[in-house]
Design a protein around this motif. Structure first.
Motif, PDB file in Angstrom:
ATOM      1  N   UNK A   1       6.503  -2.836 -14.632  1.00 16.75           N
ATOM      2  CA  UNK A   1       5.228  -3.004 -13.930  1.00 16.75           C
ATOM      3  C   UNK A   1       5.464  -3.232 -12.439  1.00 16.75           C
ATOM      4  N   UNK A   2       6.479  -3.999 -12.097  1.00 23.72           N
ATOM      5  CA  UNK A   2       6.806  -4.208 -10.683  1.00 23.72           C
ATOM      6  C   UNK A   2       7.089  -2.869  -9.995  1.00 23.72           C
ATOM      7  N   UNK A   3       7.794  -1.978 -10.696  1.00 29.09           N
ATOM      8  CA  UNK A   3       8.078  -0.653 -10.139  1.00 29.09           C
ATOM      9  C   UNK A   3       6.784   0.129  -9.934  1.00 29.09           C
ATOM     10  N   UNK A   4       5.894   0.085 -10.948  1.00 28.83           N
ATOM     11  CA  UNK A   4       4.602   0.771 -10.815  1.00 28.83           C
ATOM     12  C   UNK A   4       3.816   0.225  -9.624  1.00 28.83           C
ATOM     13  N   UNK A   5       3.803  -1.095  -9.496  1.00 31.98           N
ATOM     14  CA  UNK A   5       3.071  -1.720  -8.397  1.00 31.98           C
ATOM     15  C   UNK A   5       3.661  -1.301  -7.055  1.00 31.98           C
ATOM     16  N   UNK A   6       4.984  -1.313  -6.941  1.00 31.46           N
ATOM     17  CA  UNK A   6       5.629  -0.897  -5.684  1.00 31.46           C
ATOM     18  C   UNK A   6       5.274   0.541  -5.344  1.00 31.46           C
ATOM     19  N   UNK A   7       5.317   1.409  -6.348  1.00 27.88           N
ATOM     20  CA  UNK A   7       4.977   2.812  -6.105  1.00 27.88           C
ATOM     21  C   UNK A   7       3.501   2.960  -5.745  1.00 27.88           C
ATOM     22  N   UNK A   8       2.627   2.232  -6.447  1.00 24.59           N
ATOM     23  CA  UNK A   8       1.188   2.303  -6.151  1.00 24.59           C
ATOM     24  C   UNK A   8       0.901   1.754  -4.753  1.00 24.59           C
ATOM     25  N   UNK A   9       1.606   0.691  -4.362  1.00 23.33           N
ATOM     26  CA  UNK A   9       1.435   0.135  -3.018  1.00 23.33           C
ATOM     27  C   UNK A   9       1.808   1.167  -1.954  1.00 23.33           C
ATOM     28  N   UNK A  10       2.728   2.054  -2.301  1.00 24.34           N
ATOM     29  CA  UNK A  10       3.155   3.110  -1.388  1.00 24.34           C
ATOM     30  C   UNK A  10       2.257   4.341  -1.439  1.00 24.34           C
ATOM     31  N   UNK A  11       1.200   4.290  -2.263  1.00 21.22           N
ATOM     32  CA  UNK A  11       0.252   5.400  -2.318  1.00 21.22           C
ATOM     33  C   UNK A  11       0.460   6.364  -3.469  1.00 21.22           C
ATOM     34  N   UNK A  12       1.341   6.057  -4.424  1.00 27.44           N
ATOM     35  CA  UNK A  12       1.600   6.932  -5.565  1.00 27.44           C
ATOM     36  C   UNK A  12       0.435   6.836  -6.555  1.00 27.44           C
ATOM     37  N   UNK A  13      -0.400   7.879  -6.574  1.00 26.55           N
ATOM     38  CA  UNK A  13      -1.598   7.888  -7.438  1.00 26.55           C
ATOM     39  C   UNK A  13      -1.220   7.913  -8.916  1.00 26.55           C
ATOM     40  N   UNK A  14      -0.125   8.590  -9.275  1.00 25.27           N
ATOM     41  CA  UNK A  14       0.290   8.645 -10.675  1.00 25.27           C
ATOM     42  C   UNK A  14       0.693   7.247 -11.170  1.00 25.27           C
ATOM     43  N   UNK A  15       1.385   6.493 -10.333  1.00 26.59           N
ATOM     44  CA  UNK A  15       1.767   5.124 -10.711  1.00 26.59           C
ATOM     45  C   UNK A  15       0.522   4.265 -10.891  1.00 26.59           C
TER      46      UNK A  15
ATOM     47  N   UNK B   1       3.543 -11.032  -7.049  1.00 24.66           N
ATOM     48  CA  UNK B   1       2.419 -11.775  -7.626  1.00 24.66           C
ATOM     49  C   UNK B   1       2.034 -11.131  -8.960  1.00 24.66           C
ATOM     50  N   UNK B   2       1.450 -11.900  -9.876  1.00 23.43           N
ATOM     51  CA  UNK B   2       1.037 -11.307 -11.145  1.00 23.43           C
ATOM     52  C   UNK B   2      -0.129 -10.347 -10.931  1.00 23.43           C
ATOM     53  N   UNK B   3      -0.014  -9.153 -11.489  1.00 27.96           N
ATOM     54  CA  UNK B   3      -1.013  -8.111 -11.276  1.00 27.96           C
ATOM     55  C   UNK B   3      -2.298  -8.352 -12.058  1.00 27.96           C
TER      56      UNK B   3
END
Length: 196
Positions: free
Chosen positions: A24-38, A86-88
């Motif tokens: 989940x941390x990886x997904x959040x990092x990718x989403x924070x960077x604008x990755x729509x798929x994440x 932080x917890x998502x």
């Protein structure tokens, strides 16, 4: 009361699993960077609990769907500001709860005029088309004021921990405990009145 939580199907690991989730941390990092798929994967993981949270607050399935969708859009726009580590789930459910409350208030203003004309009370219906709650409990929940209904549904039906309830409701854990105590007292009274 928690026996009813079994009727609310939620994706495995969404309600439990308080521990650290590296995926989940990886997904959040990718989403924070604008990755729509994440971010799409985050939505998939949390869409059921988001809908149920919005429904617990608003009491209307269509409004809950709209509130959850709008909250996911707002959360996506806010992802770059999400604090790393932080917890998502509490952060996301807070956005959902705020959106649902805003919609409930707006609907309440519209409904107030209709209620004055019709002198009818809004009904609370179970959201679970797959065979959720029904009968006296739903009727009793419908008679509770929205704040009491919210805390009972979040804590006992969605089985959120007190810390997550506090985040969703924007209050302290101690406030969750006191509100829940008052809500359960009121719910018991409603159920006893229905049995009489």
């Amino acid at each position: 009361m928690t026996a009813f939580a079994g009727n609310l199907s939620v994706a495995p690991g969404v309600l439990r699993g308080v521990g650290h989730d590296a995926a989940e941390d990886d997904l959040v990092d990718r989403a924070r960077g604008g990755d729509a798929a994440a971010y799409g994967e985050i939505v998939r993981r949390y869409q059921q609990i988001a809908f149920r949270t919005a429904y617990a607050i608003g009491g209307d399935a269509a409004e809950a769907e709209d509130a959850a969708q709008e909250a996911f859009l707002k959360a996506y726009a806010a992802m770059p500001r999400f604090r790393r580590g932080a917890p998502l789930r509490p952060w996301l459910l807070t956005i959902v709860a705020n959106e649902a409350r805003n919609r409930r208030r707006a609907a309440g203003r519209r409904e107030h005029l209709a209620l004055r004309a019709a002198r009818a009370e809004p009904a609370f219906a179970a959201p679970a088309p797959e065979g959720g709650l029904d009968g006296p409990l739903v009727t009793a929940l419908g008679r509770l004021d929205p704040a009491h209904r919210e805390i009972v549904v979040l804590r006992h039906l969605l089985d959120l921990p007190e810390a997550d309830c506090a985040a969703v409701l924007g209050c302290r854990k101690g406030t969750v405990k006191s509100r829940l105590s008052r809500a359960m007292t009121r719910l018991r009274a409603e159920l006893e009145a229905a049995d009489a």
